[in-house]
Design a protein around this motif. Sequence first.
Motif, PDB file in Angstrom:
ATOM      1  N   UNK A  37       1.142  -1.587   0.046  1.00 46.72           N
ATOM      2  CA  UNK A  37       0.068  -0.110   0.115  1.00 46.72           C
ATOM      3  C   UNK A  37       1.089   1.157   0.321  1.00 46.72           C
ATOM      4  N   UNK A  38       2.169   0.979   0.680  1.00 49.51           N
ATOM      5  CA  UNK A  38       2.798   2.626   0.498  1.00 49.51           C
ATOM      6  C   UNK A  38       3.490   2.656  -0.336  1.00 49.51           C
ATOM      7  N   UNK A  39       4.060   1.656  -1.736  1.00 45.63           N
ATOM      8  CA  UNK A  39       4.347   1.692  -2.314  1.00 45.63           C
ATOM      9  C   UNK A  39       3.872   1.961  -3.757  1.00 45.63           C
ATOM     10  N   UNK A  40       2.173   1.187  -3.687  1.00 45.73           N
ATOM     11  CA  UNK A  40       1.223   1.876  -4.162  1.00 45.73           C
ATOM     12  C   UNK A  40       1.454   3.772  -4.017  1.00 45.73           C
ATOM     13  N   UNK A  41       0.489   4.333  -3.540  1.00 46.03           N
ATOM     14  CA  UNK A  41       0.933   5.790  -2.855  1.00 46.03           C
ATOM     15  C   UNK A  41       1.877   6.569  -3.689  1.00 46.03           C
ATOM     16  N   UNK A  42       3.147   5.784  -3.044  1.00 47.94           N
ATOM     17  CA  UNK A  42       4.208   6.674  -3.840  1.00 47.94           C
ATOM     18  C   UNK A  42       4.430   6.654  -5.397  1.00 47.94           C
ATOM     19  N   UNK A  43       4.004   5.221  -5.831  1.00 48.65           N
ATOM     20  CA  UNK A  43       3.648   5.207  -7.636  1.00 48.65           C
ATOM     21  C   UNK A  43       2.987   6.459  -7.950  1.00 48.65           C
TER      22      UNK A  43
END
Length: 70
Positions: free
Chosen positions: A47-53
Amino acid sequence: MFERADAILAAVPLLAVSGLALRSLIAVTGVGTGLLAAPLAPVGPLAALALVFRELLVGPVAEDAADDQP
């Protein structure tokens, strides 16, 4: 002032830990088994990676990059 960039920077570590926190909560309460809680561990970092992308591809950074192109 609390700006959008500050909110995103604060949300990334919170999301990264949220999967482990939820998994621990399920394990401590005894409601679920280990098999139920196991898939929740990688949810937080994903979820954190998706937010950054999302911020890089759709957010203000992408809009600024699109405005700078001739």
